[in-house]
Design a protein around this motif. Structure first.
Motif, short mmCIF file in Angstrom:
data_model
loop_
_atom_site.label_atom_id
_atom_site.label_comp_id
_atom_site.label_asym_id
_atom_site.label_seq_id
_atom_site.Cartn_x
_atom_site.Cartn_y
_atom_site.Cartn_z
N UNK A 131 0.91 -1.10 0.00
CA UNK A 131 0.03 -0.05 -0.06
C UNK A 131 1.00 1.16 -0.12
N UNK A 132 0.34 2.27 -0.96
CA UNK A 132 1.21 3.42 -0.93
C UNK A 132 1.45 4.18 0.38
N UNK A 133 0.32 4.07 1.33
CA UNK A 133 0.56 4.77 2.61
C UNK A 133 1.66 4.04 3.50
N UNK A 134 2.00 2.76 3.34
CA UNK A 134 3.02 2.04 3.95
C UNK A 134 4.34 2.00 3.25
N UNK A 135 4.46 2.53 2.25
CA UNK A 135 5.49 2.31 1.24
C UNK A 135 6.56 3.37 1.45
N UNK A 136 7.98 3.16 1.79
CA UNK A 136 8.96 3.96 1.96
C UNK A 136 10.21 3.24 1.73
N UNK A 137 11.15 3.97 2.04
CA UNK A 137 12.84 3.47 1.60
C UNK A 137 12.92 2.02 2.50
N UNK A 138 12.30 2.08 3.66
CA UNK A 138 12.35 1.11 4.33
C UNK A 138 11.84 -0.47 3.89
N UNK A 139 10.85 -0.20 2.70
CA UNK A 139 10.05 -1.19 2.29
C UNK A 139 11.08 -1.87 1.29
N UNK A 140 12.22 -1.38 0.81
CA UNK A 140 13.24 -2.02 -0.22
C UNK A 140 14.61 -2.09 0.28
N UNK A 141 15.42 -2.98 -0.20
CA UNK A 141 16.67 -3.38 0.44
C UNK A 141 17.64 -2.68 -0.08
N UNK A 142 17.89 -2.53 -1.68
CA UNK A 142 19.04 -2.15 -2.07
C UNK A 142 19.45 -0.44 -2.05
N UNK A 143 20.46 0.15 -2.14
CA UNK A 143 20.71 1.48 -1.41
C UNK A 143 19.86 2.35 -2.69
N UNK A 144 20.13 1.82 -4.01
CA UNK A 144 19.63 2.72 -5.08
C UNK A 144 18.19 3.01 -4.97
N UNK A 145 17.57 1.53 -4.82
CA UNK A 145 16.01 1.49 -4.82
C UNK A 145 15.70 2.22 -3.43
N UNK A 146 16.12 2.57 -2.45
CA UNK A 146 15.67 3.30 -1.10
C UNK A 146 15.55 4.71 -1.74
N UNK A 147 16.48 5.28 -2.48
CA UNK A 147 16.50 6.62 -3.05
C UNK A 147 15.48 6.82 -4.14
N UNK A 148 15.04 5.72 -4.77
CA UNK A 148 13.88 5.84 -5.95
C UNK A 148 12.70 5.87 -4.95
N UNK A 149 12.76 4.98 -3.88
CA UNK A 149 11.40 4.84 -3.31
C UNK A 149 10.79 6.26 -2.58
N UNK A 150 11.90 7.16 -2.16
CA UNK A 150 11.56 8.33 -1.47
C UNK A 150 11.10 9.16 -2.65
N UNK A 151 11.59 9.13 -3.84
CA UNK A 151 11.29 9.98 -4.80
C UNK A 151 9.71 9.69 -5.41
N UNK A 152 9.62 8.34 -5.32
CA UNK A 152 7.99 8.11 -5.98
C UNK A 152 7.07 8.27 -4.79
N UNK A 153 7.26 8.00 -3.50
CA UNK A 153 6.49 8.13 -2.33
C UNK A 153 5.40 9.21 -2.46
N UNK A 154 5.90 10.34 -2.73
CA UNK A 154 5.06 11.35 -2.89
C UNK A 154 4.66 11.84 -4.47
N UNK A 155 5.01 11.08 -5.56
CA UNK A 155 4.60 11.62 -6.71
C UNK A 155 3.14 11.35 -7.08
N UNK A 156 2.62 11.93 -7.87
CA UNK A 156 1.26 11.85 -8.20
C UNK A 156 1.26 10.64 -9.68
N UNK A 157 0.54 9.79 -9.65
CA UNK A 157 0.53 8.70 -10.75
C UNK A 157 -0.83 8.52 -11.22
N UNK A 158 -0.98 8.74 -12.27
CA UNK A 158 -2.40 8.60 -13.03
C UNK A 158 -2.43 7.15 -13.41
N UNK A 159 -3.40 6.40 -13.09
CA UNK A 159 -3.39 4.86 -13.34
C UNK A 159 -3.98 4.96 -14.69
#
Length: 159
Positions: A131-159
């Motif tokens: 769930x998007x509200x539970x998703x964060x850098x802590x949700x993923x393991x790899x260092x680069x993925x953690x950076x991306x997790x923070x970037x996308x956490x608050x982005x607006x996405x149209x489905x």
């Protein structure tokens, strides 16, 4: 982990390409993997092969891993810092991330719990939604993925 420096003039790069998929329920797709004796939660995707473009790589990886056709959308991020491989092989990792839209239905079952493998072999992989509200850098393991997790956490996405 001990770093192994490359020989002068030889620069071993490993280019990885990953897809960010957010569904209509505002959930982020992740892959739980067991590789080389370690457990990793990451975004779906994989390694660029010689002769491929990054978008073609992600289409291939998505089809191989998820058995699904996907539309590769906007570029979200490319690594802008030094990151050595998690496997201590002396390679520098460069990761490229794109937004992904499924074109065909998902056919694989999704898991509810992390690392819920049917069978643990040398390599294992399962997919789940967070769930998007539970998703964060802590949700993923790899260092680069953690950076991306923070970037996308608050982005607006149209489905």
């Amino acid at each position: 982990m001990e770093s192994t420096s490359p020989s002068p003039g030889y620069y071993p790069f490993n280019v990885r390409v990953y897809g960010i998929c957010i569904n209509a329920q505002q959930q982020v797709l992740v892959s739980d993997e067991y590789i080389k004796g370690g457990f990793y939660t990451k975004f779906p995707g994989g390694g660029l092969e010689y002769g491929e473009g990054t978008r073609d790589c992600l289409k291939r990886e998505w089809a191989e891993e998820l058995f699904q056709e996907a539309e590769i959308g906007e570029h979200l991020y490319t690594t802008d810092f030094f990151q050595e491989s998690a496997f201590g092989d002396g390679r520098q990792i460069i990761s490229v991330y794109y937004r992904v839209k499924p074109v065909s239905p998902f056919v694989l079952p999704f898991k509810e719990k992390p690392f819920d493998f049917d069978e643990l072999r040398d390599q294992a992989e399962v997919f789940r939604w967070i769930n998007r509200e539970d998703f964060s850098a802590h949700s993923v393991t790899l260092p680069i993925d953690k950076v991306v997790a923070e970037i996308i956490k608050d982005m607006e996405f149209e489905i």
